[in-house]
Design a protein around this motif. Structure first.
Motif, PDB file in Angstrom:
ATOM      1  N   ASP B  78       0.542  -1.477   0.130  1.00  0.00           N
ATOM      2  CA  ASP B  78       0.060   0.247  -0.046  1.00  0.00           C
ATOM      3  C   ASP B  78       0.886   1.610  -0.036  1.00  0.00           C
ATOM      4  OD1 ASP B  78      -2.547   1.695   0.177  1.00  0.00           O
ATOM      5  OD2 ASP B  78      -1.769   1.104   2.449  1.00  0.00           O
ATOM      6  N   GLY B  79       0.907   1.818  -1.154  1.00  0.00           N
ATOM      7  CA  GLY B  79       2.372   3.101  -1.371  1.00  0.00           C
ATOM      8  C   GLY B  79       2.952   3.468  -2.017  1.00  0.00           C
ATOM      9  N   ILE B  80       3.168   1.158  -2.799  1.00  0.00           N
ATOM     10  CA  ILE B  80       4.957   0.753  -3.160  1.00  0.00           C
ATOM     11  C   ILE B  80       4.537   1.967  -4.331  1.00  0.00           C
ATOM     12  CG2 ILE B  80       4.052  -1.093  -4.672  1.00  0.00           C
ATOM     13  CD1 ILE B  80       6.389  -2.671  -3.300  1.00  0.00           C
ATOM     14  N   PHE B  81       3.779   2.673  -4.909  1.00  0.00           N
ATOM     15  CA  PHE B  81       3.792   2.725  -6.208  1.00  0.00           C
ATOM     16  C   PHE B  81       4.494   4.400  -5.945  1.00  0.00           C
ATOM     17  CE2 PHE B  81       1.551  -0.587  -7.604  1.00  0.00           C
ATOM     18  CZ  PHE B  81       1.467  -0.999  -8.928  1.00  0.00           C
ATOM     19  N   GLY B  82       3.263   5.100  -5.053  1.00  0.00           N
ATOM     20  CA  GLY B  82       4.044   6.029  -4.556  1.00  0.00           C
ATOM     21  C   GLY B  82       5.222   6.123  -4.307  1.00  0.00           C
ATOM     22  N   GLU B 101      -4.539   0.575 -16.892  1.00  0.00           N
ATOM     23  CA  GLU B 101      -4.277   2.266 -15.980  1.00  0.00           C
ATOM     24  C   GLU B 101      -2.792   2.091 -15.210  1.00  0.00           C
ATOM     25  OE1 GLU B 101      -6.598   4.388 -13.566  1.00  0.00           O
ATOM     26  OE2 GLU B 101      -7.806   2.826 -14.461  1.00  0.00           O
ATOM     27  N   ARG B 102      -2.471   1.137 -14.965  1.00  0.00           N
ATOM     28  CA  ARG B 102      -1.055   1.188 -14.496  1.00  0.00           C
ATOM     29  C   ARG B 102       0.273   1.924 -15.417  1.00  0.00           C
ATOM     30  NH1 ARG B 102      -0.302  -4.730 -10.342  1.00  0.00           N
ATOM     31  NH2 ARG B 102      -1.954  -3.397  -8.817  1.00  0.00           N
ATOM     32  N   GLN B 105      -0.113   5.900 -15.626  1.00  0.00           N
ATOM     33  CA  GLN B 105       1.601   6.091 -14.732  1.00  0.00           C
ATOM     34  C   GLN B 105       2.397   5.925 -15.151  1.00  0.00           C
ATOM     35  OE1 GLN B 105       0.024   8.475 -12.705  1.00  0.00           O
ATOM     36  NE2 GLN B 105      -2.686   7.764 -13.410  1.00  0.00           N
ATOM     37  N   ILE B 142      -5.436  -5.195  -0.927  1.00  0.00           N
ATOM     38  CA  ILE B 142      -5.395  -4.344  -0.973  1.00  0.00           C
ATOM     39  C   ILE B 142      -4.539  -3.858  -2.392  1.00  0.00           C
ATOM     40  CG2 ILE B 142      -3.900  -2.937   0.206  1.00  0.00           C
ATOM     41  CD1 ILE B 142      -6.417  -0.670   0.858  1.00  0.00           C
ATOM     42  N   ALA B 143      -5.844  -3.620  -3.545  1.00  0.00           N
ATOM     43  CA  ALA B 143      -5.066  -2.631  -4.340  1.00  0.00           C
ATOM     44  C   ALA B 143      -3.962  -4.016  -5.703  1.00  0.00           C
ATOM     45  CB  ALA B 143      -4.026  -1.642  -4.243  1.00  0.00           C
ATOM     46  N   PHE B 148      -9.325  -6.104  -8.124  1.00  0.00           N
ATOM     47  CA  PHE B 148      -9.593  -5.665  -9.933  1.00  0.00           C
ATOM     48  C   PHE B 148     -10.519  -6.583 -10.528  1.00  0.00           C
ATOM     49  CE2 PHE B 148      -5.187  -2.880  -9.589  1.00  0.00           C
ATOM     50  CZ  PHE B 148      -5.741  -2.436  -8.541  1.00  0.00           C
ATOM     51  N   ARG B 151     -13.672  -6.968  -8.789  1.00  0.00           N
ATOM     52  CA  ARG B 151     -14.814  -6.191  -8.633  1.00  0.00           C
ATOM     53  C   ARG B 151     -15.468  -5.557 -10.368  1.00  0.00           C
ATOM     54  NH1 ARG B 151     -11.454  -1.060  -6.362  1.00  0.00           N
ATOM     55  NH2 ARG B 151     -11.818  -2.119  -4.690  1.00  0.00           N
ATOM     56  N   GLU B 161     -10.760  -5.912   1.527  1.00  0.00           N
ATOM     57  CA  GLU B 161      -9.188  -5.502   1.387  1.00  0.00           C
ATOM     58  C   GLU B 161      -8.667  -5.478   2.385  1.00  0.00           C
ATOM     59  OE1 GLU B 161      -9.004  -2.800  -1.640  1.00  0.00           O
ATOM     60  OE2 GLU B 161     -11.608  -2.095  -1.255  1.00  0.00           O
ATOM     61  N   TYR B 162      -7.562  -6.466   2.469  1.00  0.00           N
ATOM     62  CA  TYR B 162      -6.633  -6.653   3.488  1.00  0.00           C
ATOM     63  C   TYR B 162      -5.053  -5.887   3.161  1.00  0.00           C
ATOM     64  CZ  TYR B 162      -9.378  -9.747   5.994  1.00  0.00           C
ATOM     65  OH  TYR B 162     -10.859 -10.587   6.392  1.00  0.00           O
ATOM     66  N   ASP B 163      -4.329  -5.264   4.019  1.00  0.00           N
ATOM     67  CA  ASP B 163      -2.967  -4.733   4.105  1.00  0.00           C
ATOM     68  C   ASP B 163      -2.180  -7.175   3.766  1.00  0.00           C
ATOM     69  OD1 ASP B 163      -4.326  -2.832   5.012  1.00  0.00           O
ATOM     70  OD2 ASP B 163      -2.593  -2.051   5.843  1.00  0.00           O
TER      71      ASP B 163
END
Lengths: 259, 251, 267
Positions: B78-82, B101-102, B105, B142-143, B148, B151, B161-163
Motif C-alpha cells: 500500500d503505497g509502493i507505487f507512490g 491503468e498502471r 502512470q 488491497i490494490a 480488480f 470488482r 481488502e486486506y493489507d
C-alpha cells in the motif's frame, strides 16, 4: 418505604424522656492526632445546644460525628435510641431525621432554589412533585426567600444561600438540626438574616446543636452552652453562668480573646 | 571541552562515511528495488529477515547480467507505487501485473512472469466461477489485481481488502471470510507449502485470463528501462527463469 | 483529613489523548482559529471539486460509504466507551479495594498498549476462540481502549466536585449511589464533557486504523481508490480535508453542548 411512613421509627422500648441523642465515650483520630477524646453528651428533645471553642477543638468533628459524616473510632452514638454505627440501622434513614447546615452552604449549583429544597422529599419521601414543591415553597417563605424560588444558587448572596440551605435541611422534617458554623462564611451584614431564621426555629421548639462563634446568639438562644478544647468537653452549663463565671482557665482565656 | 572534541570527532566520522558511500555509488550504478515481502513465493522474507523469492532472484540476475548493483528493500504494498513516483526507490519488483491503468502512470519492463488469478476456499468447499462467489465474503490484498478482477466481474459479493494476503488467508482459515483471490503462485504456496494451513485450504479454480508481471519504474527513465529489458532478455536466454521457477515453485 | 488525591485532581482535567481543540464557548469573534480552519477546508475542497472535477469529483464520490462506516464505528464505540469509562472512573474512586484494583489495573494495562496493537490483538488473537467481524472487533477494541482513557477523565471530573456537595446530599439521607447520580455526576458532567468530547473526536480519528482489518472505512476506501488510480496526493488531500471538516464540526458541537451546560453559572 411509602410516603405515609414516618422518616424513621424510634427504637422499641425507649422511654419518652430518654435523650434524643446520646453520645457515649467517642474517640476520633486523624492519623495519630486525637480529634475527639472520650466525649460523652446527652441531648434531650427540644434542647438547644451551642458548641463553642477555639478552632481545632473538635467541635465541628463532634457535630459531624452525630450524623456519621465523620466515622468515630471508638464509642457509641445513639440517635433516638438507634446506634448510628450499627449495620442493622440504615444510616440513610437516620440522617433524614438529622438536618444539617454547613459553613459553606453546599447548595446544589445545578438545581434551582426550589429544586434544592424539594429534591430530597421528592426522591426520598416519594412525595408527588406538587406536594414536594408546596412543602418547599412554604419553607422558602418561612426563611423569607420565596421570591427567589426559580433562580440558581449562584445568583444569590451568601446570606440568601444559607437560608435556602436551612430550608433544604428542614424539608425532610427532621427532629434535630445540626448547624456547623452557619454564619462563619458570611459577610458581616448578612449574619443577622441567617441568625433570625435560626432564632425562629429555636422558638418553635426544634432540637438544635449549633457550632458557632456568635456569642450573642449563644447567650439568647442556648439552653446549654458546651465549651470544647483539645477534643474534650471542658465545661458546660447555662450560657449566662459560663459567660459571667467561667471556671476553667481555657474557657476564661477563650472568652477574653473573643469578647 | 571533552564534548566538543567528541562532537567534532563525530562530524568527521560522518563525513568520512558519506564520502565512502558516495565513492561506492560512483564505482557501480546502484539502484534501490522495492518489494512487498508478503507475497510468497514471489517475494517474501526468510528467517533472517532477508528478502527472497522468485522476483528477487530475477531482479538480481538481471542486475548482474547488465552490470548494475541493486539493493532490495521491503516496502509495504500500500503505497509502493507512490514511492517509485516520488523517487524514493528506482524499481518495483513486487509481482506487479502490467495493467493499462498502471501503464498510464508508470513504465513497465517486458514481462518476466505469467500468472492467473486463483480462488482459494476452505478445504471441502468448491467454487468454479467468479459468479459462484455471489453473496460471499471475498478477501484479497488491497490494490492487487485479484481485487480488480473481482470488482470488474461485478459479482455481488462483499470484498474485503486486506493489507496483506497473509491476513486474508488467516481470516479464511478462521472462518471470517469465504474465499481469497490472489495470484496463483501465491495461492499454491499457501495451499500446498505452508505447514500451518496443510489440509485446510482448497485452490478451487483459476481464471482463464493471464496476467503478466513486469518491473515498474518511474515514467521517463528510458535508459534504466532499456537496461532492465536487456537484462530480462539475457536471463531468459540463459534459462535462469526456469531455474528460479523450479527453485521457488517446484515446477 | 488526609485526602491524597485532592490537590492533584482538583479542577484540572488531564487530556489523555489528542482529540481536537474544543473551541471556547465564550469565543464570539467571527474570525478565529476554528472558523478559519473550517472555511479554509471547505473552500479548498469545493475549489478542487469545481475547478478540477477530474479526479476530485471521482474521489469525493468514492468516499461516502467509507464515511458511513467510520461514523458507524465511532458512534457504536462511543456508546460502549462512555459507560465503560464511567464505570472505570467510578471504580477508580471506589472505596472497595477489589473494584478499585480491577479498574486501576485495567487502565494501567490498556494505556500501556498502542491501539493498533489492541486492534490486531482483538481481531486475530481472539479469533482463536470466537469469530467476530472486523467491524465488531474494531468497536470492541476501540471501546476498551477509550473506556480506559475516559475512565481517567471521569475520575478527574468526579474528584473535582467539592466534597461539600457529597456531604450535603448524604446529610439529607441520599445513599452513595443516589448522591453520585443526582448530585455529583450532573455537576461533573460539565467538567467532563469537553475532555470526553475530545476523546470522542480522537476516537473518530483513530478509526482510520481499522482499515488494517479490512474494514472499509474512509481511510480504506481511499487506499483502495489509490490502489487503482495511483493518485496518492489527490486522494489523501481529500481524505485529510474530509477528516478535518468532520472533526471541526464535532468540536464545535461539543463546544455548544458545553455552553448549554453552563446554564447555572449565574452569568
Amino acid at each position: 418505604m411509602t410516603a405515609n411512613d414516618p422518616p424513621m421509627t424510634p427504637g422499641a422500648g425507649v422511654p419518652n424522656d430518654a435523650p434524643i441523642i446520646s453520645v457515649r465515650n467517642i474517640w476520633k483520630f486523624f492519623g495519630n492526632l486525637p480529634a475527639l477524646q472520650d466525649v460523652s453528651l446527652d441531648v434531650r428533645a427540644g434542647e438547644r445546644l451551642v458548641l463553642i471553642g477555639p478552632s481545632g477543638s473538635g467541635k465541628s468533628t463532634f457535630l459531624r460525628a452525630i450524623n456519621r459524616l465523620e466515622e468515630v473510632d471508638r464509642g457509641q452514638i445513639l440517635v433516638k435510641g438507634q446506634n448510628i454505627m450499627s449495620r442493622e440501622n440504615n444510616i440513610n434513614l437516620i440522617r433524614r431525621d438529622l438536618g444539617m447546615v454547613f459553613q459553606q452552604f453546599n447548595l446544589f449549583p445545578h438545581k434551582t432554589v426550589l429544586q434544592n429544597v424539594s429534591m430530597a422529599p421528592l426522591k426520598l419521601l416519594k412525595l408527588s412533585r406538587d406536594e414536594a414543591e408546596d412543602r418547599a415553597l412554604a419553607l422558602l417563605k418561612k426563611v423569607g426567600i420565596s421570591d427567589k424560588a426559580n433562580v440558581y444558587p449562584a445568583m444569590l448572596s451568601g446570606g440568601q444561600q444559607q437560608r435556602v440551605a436551612i430550608a433544604r435541611a428542614l424539608a425532610m422534617q427532621p427532629s434535630i438540626m445540626l448547624f456547623d458554623e452557619p454564619t462563619s462564611a458570611l459577610d458581616p451584614e448578612m449574619v443577622g438574616e441567617v441568625l433570625d431564621v435560626m432564632v425562629n426555629l429555636a422558638e418553635e421548639g426544634m432540637t438544635m446543636l449549633c457550632v458557632t462563634h456568635e456569642m450573642g446568639f449563644a447567650r439568647t438562644v442556648a439552653d446549654r452552652l458546651i465549651f470544647m478544647a483539645d477534643g474534650q468537653i471542658v465545661e458546660s452549663g447555662q450560657p449566662e453562668a459560663l459567660f459571667t463565671a467561667p471556671r476553667h482557665p481555657r474557657l476564661k482565656q477563650f472568652l477574653n480573646q473573643i469578647l | 571541552m571533552k564534548s566538543v572534541c567528541r562532537f567534532l570527532l563525530g562530524c568527521g566520522a560522518l563525513l568520512l562515511g558519506l564520502t565512502v558511500c558516495a565513492g561506492q555509488t560512483f564505482a557501480k550504478e546502484k539502484y534501490i528495488v522495492a518489494s512487498d515481502c508478503t507475497w510468497p513465493p514471489m517475494e517474501f522474507l526468510n528467517d533472517q529477515k532477508q528478502v527472497q523469492g522468485y522476483s528477487t532472484d530475477f531482479i538480481r540476475a538481471v542486475a548482474e547480467a547488465v552490470g548494475i548493483e541493486v539493493e532490495v528493500r521491503n516496502i509495504a504494498w500500500d503505497g509502493i507505487f507512490g514511492g517509485v513516483a516520488t523517487g524514493q526507490y528506482d524499481i518495483v519488483a513486487s509481482s506487479t501485473t502490467i495493467t493499462e491503468e498502471r501503464k498510464k502512470q508508470f513504465d513497465f519492463t517486458d514481462p518476466y512472469f505469467e500468472v492467473h488469478q486463483a480462488v482459494i476456499v476452505p478445504a471441502g468447499k468448491q467454487v468454479s466461477t467468479l459468479a459462484d462467489l455471489k453473496g460471499k465474503k471475498v478477501g484479497g490484498q488491497i490494490a492487487t489485481t485479484g481485487i480488480f478482477v473481482m470488482r470488474n466481474a461485478k459479482v455481488d459479493c462483499e470484498l474485503k481488502e486486506y493489507d496483506d494476503v497473509g491476513l486474508a488467508i488467516q481470516d479464511l482459515v478462521g472462518g471470517r471470510i469465504d474465499a481469497v483471490i490472489c495470484d496463483d503462485p501465491v495461492a499454491m504456496y499457501y495451499v500446498n507449502m505452508k505447514k500451518d494451513y496443510a489440509g485446510k485450504l482448497n485452490l478451487s479454480f483459476k481464471t482463464e485470463d493471464k496476467e503478466l508481471y513486469g518491473f515498474t519504474i518511474k515514467k521517463g527513465r528510458e535508459d534504466l528501462l532499456k537496461k532492465l529489458n536487456e537484462g530480462i532478455a539475457k536471463v531468459k536466454a540463459a534459462g535462469l527463469d526456469k531455474e528460479f521457477a523450479k527453485k521457488w515453485m517446484g515446477q | 483529613m488526609p485526602e491524597p488525591d485532592e490537590n492533584h485532581s482538583k479542577g484540572n482535567i488531564v487530556l489523555v489523548t489528542d482529540g481536537a481543540s474544543i473551541p471556547d464557548p465564550r469565543e464570539w469573534r467571527l474570525i478565529n482559529a476554528w472558523s478559519i480552519s473550517l472555511a479554509g477546508a471547505i473552500c479548498v475542497l469545493a475549489g478542487l471539486f469545481l475547478f478540477s472535477p477530474d479526479p476530485y469529483e471521482r474521489i469525493v464520490r468514492y468516499l461516502p460509504d467509507g464515511m458511513l462506516v467510520t461514523f458507524k464505528i465511532t458512534i457504536m464505540s462511543i456508546c460502549f466507551a462512555v459507560p465503560l469509562g464511567l464505570l472505570t472512573g467510578l471504580g477508580r474512586i471506589s472505596r472497595n479495594r477489589g473494584i478499585n484494583l480491577i479498574a486501576s489495573t485495567y487502565v494501567e494495562i490498556i494505556r500501556g498498549i498502542p491501539l493498533l496493537v489492541q486492534l490486531f490483538y482483538i481481531y486475530y488473537a481472539l479469533s482463536r476462540f470466537v469469530t467476530v467481524s472486523g467491524t465488531t472487533s474494531a468497536v470492541i477494541a476501540i471501546s476498551i481502549c477509550y473506556g480506559a482513557y475516559m475512565g481517567e477523565v471521569f475520575r478527574a471530573g468526579i474528584s473535582a466536585i467539592p466534597k461539600g456537595q457529597t456531604e450535603a446530599a448524604r446529610s439529607l439521607g441520599f445513599s452513595r449511589v443516589q448522591t453520585m447520580f443526582l448530585v455529583v455526576l450532573p455537576q461533573a458532567w460539565r467538567t467532563i464533557l469537553p475532555p470526553v468530547g475530545n476523546e470522542c473526536i480522537a476516537m473518530l480519528k483513530d478509526t482510520a486504523l481499522v482499515s488494517i482489518m479490512a474494514v472499509p472505512d474512509i481511510m480504506q476506501r481511499a487506499r483502495s481508490f489509490v490502489g487503482t488510480t495511483y493518485l496518492y496526493f489527490e486522494t489523501y488531500t481529500v481524505v485529510a480535508l474530509v477528516y478535518l471538516i468532520i472533526t471541526l464540526l464535532l468540536s464545535k458541537a461539543v463546544s455548544i453542548m458545553e455552553s448549554r451546560l453552563n446554564y447555572y453559572d449565574g452569568k
